[in-house]
Scaffold this active site. Structure first.
Site, short mmCIF file in Angstrom:
data_model
loop_
_atom_site.label_atom_id
_atom_site.label_comp_id
_atom_site.label_asym_id
_atom_site.label_seq_id
_atom_site.Cartn_x
_atom_site.Cartn_y
_atom_site.Cartn_z
N PRO A 2 0.76 -1.23 0.00
CA PRO A 2 0.00 0.00 0.00
C PRO A 2 0.80 1.29 0.00
O PRO A 2 0.48 2.18 0.77
CB PRO A 2 -0.74 -0.11 1.33
CG PRO A 2 0.22 -0.87 2.22
CD PRO A 2 1.29 -1.44 1.34
N GLU A 3 1.77 1.47 -0.83
CA GLU A 3 2.35 2.79 -0.98
C GLU A 3 1.80 3.39 -2.28
O GLU A 3 0.97 2.77 -2.93
CB GLU A 3 3.89 2.71 -0.99
CG GLU A 3 4.43 2.19 0.35
CD GLU A 3 5.95 2.17 0.44
OE1 GLU A 3 6.58 3.09 -0.08
OE2 GLU A 3 6.49 1.22 1.03
N LYS A 59 -1.42 7.91 -0.13
CA LYS A 59 -1.86 6.52 0.00
C LYS A 59 -3.37 6.40 0.14
O LYS A 59 -3.87 5.31 0.44
CB LYS A 59 -1.16 5.88 1.20
CG LYS A 59 0.35 5.90 1.11
CD LYS A 59 1.01 5.42 2.40
CE LYS A 59 2.51 5.66 2.36
NZ LYS A 59 3.15 5.39 3.67
N ARG A 252 12.08 2.01 11.74
CA ARG A 252 11.73 0.88 10.88
C ARG A 252 12.99 0.23 10.37
O ARG A 252 14.07 0.78 10.47
CB ARG A 252 10.92 1.38 9.66
CG ARG A 252 9.81 2.36 9.97
CD ARG A 252 8.64 1.69 10.61
NE ARG A 252 8.03 0.73 9.72
CZ ARG A 252 7.14 1.02 8.77
NH1 ARG A 252 6.77 2.26 8.60
NH2 ARG A 252 6.64 0.09 8.01
#
Length: 263
Positions: A2-3, A59, A252
């Site tokens: 989902p980018e 997004k 991250r």
DNA sequence: ACATTGACCTGAGAGC
DNA sequence: TGCTCTCAGGTCAATG
């Protein structure tokens, strides 16, 4: 999945499958994913209308209804859409189903319920409400604008690229790819960049997003010269053949080639 | 201002 | 096989 390139692919999928059909019914199986719209409100707003167009900002996917507000979808980390014939096998993780008069339905599948189903008066209203920065693929974000944006920002580059209020659409995976192609370390400071580096970054951003959209964000179809297909510790850098390293950045996991990206 | 951490969810894959 | 642990493309709130 989902980018920005993935969401753009979903947008085109909706355009190709789901426009101009009367919506007969709507099922929502994930009340916690509803933002600013109860299950019944969503249902009454959608029922009897049809999808007439689509938009995307970062997004977020927006779907224009024939009457009333826009439907807003956010895919979180695992969301995807699929157009099905009714009565066929119910797919796993179906949290949203919009049933059309033709016997098909558009399903929203989210493995993890991190995502959003909502309504907004317009795309610009959503952008305002969410405090989103300019869309990363908007031609208006040209080199001059991008340079201006960066000069107003301190701190490290990777978190800036991933900050949706700074620029919308880029996440962990694609920020790694953009930084790799620009040959810049994720911890590099926005301030310390040379003019050359800013230009390289901007070029890489446009290039990565456009190629990924063109290939429908399918990892198997992305160029072999990219980092993305080899985003794992110890894999071989497609440029220098040195080992890819995993580091921590912006809270991250980030993957870099230490040789090609300094440090 | 900006960075970090934990929470939100649910599963996949690794290692034992 | 089954268990436990870590990690996963997102975002938000709280904290430093």
């Amino acid at each position: 999945m989902p980018e920005l390139p993935d969401v753009e692919t979903e947008r085109r999928y909706v355009e190709a499958t789901s426009l101009h059909q009367r919506i007969d019914d709507v099922d929502v199986d994930a009340p916690r994913m509803l933002h600013g719209a109860s299950r019944s409100k969503l249902r009454t707003r959608l029922k009897g209308t049809s999808f007439e167009g689509t938009a995307r900002h970062g997004k977020f996917l927006l779907i224009e209804l024939s009457a009333g507000p826009w439907l807003v979808l956010h895919f979180g980390m695992t969301g995807t859409l699929k157009y099905f014939k009714d009565g066929a096998e119910t797919p796993k993780y179906e949290r949203l189903a919009m049933h059309f008069a033709n016997g098909y339905h558009l399903a929203g599948l989210w493995r993890r319920r991190l995502g959003e189903i909502g309504l907004a008066d317009s795309p610009s209203a959503l952008v305002r409400q969410k405090g989103l920065g300019p869309d990363a693929f908007d031609p208006g974000v040209d080199l001059a604008a991008f340079t201006r944006m960066l000069s107003a920002r301190r701190g490290a580059l990777k978190p800036a690229l991933m900050d949706q209020s700074f620029i919308a659409g880029i996440g962990n995976i694609y920020s790694d790819e953009i930084l790799f192609q620009a040959g810049i370390h994720p911890d590099a400071k926005t301030k310390g960049l040379s003019e050359e580096q800013v230009a390289a970054l901007h070029r890489a951003m446009r290039q990565v997003l456009s190629v990924a959209i063109e290939r429908q964000a399918d990892p198997d179809r992305l160029p072999k010269s990219w980092l993305l297909p080899r985003r794992q510790q110890g894999a071989q850098c497609p440029r220098c053949h040195g080992p890819i390293k995993r580091i921590r950045a912006a809270g991250r996991s980030a993957y870099i080639c230490p040789q090609c990206q300094g440090q």
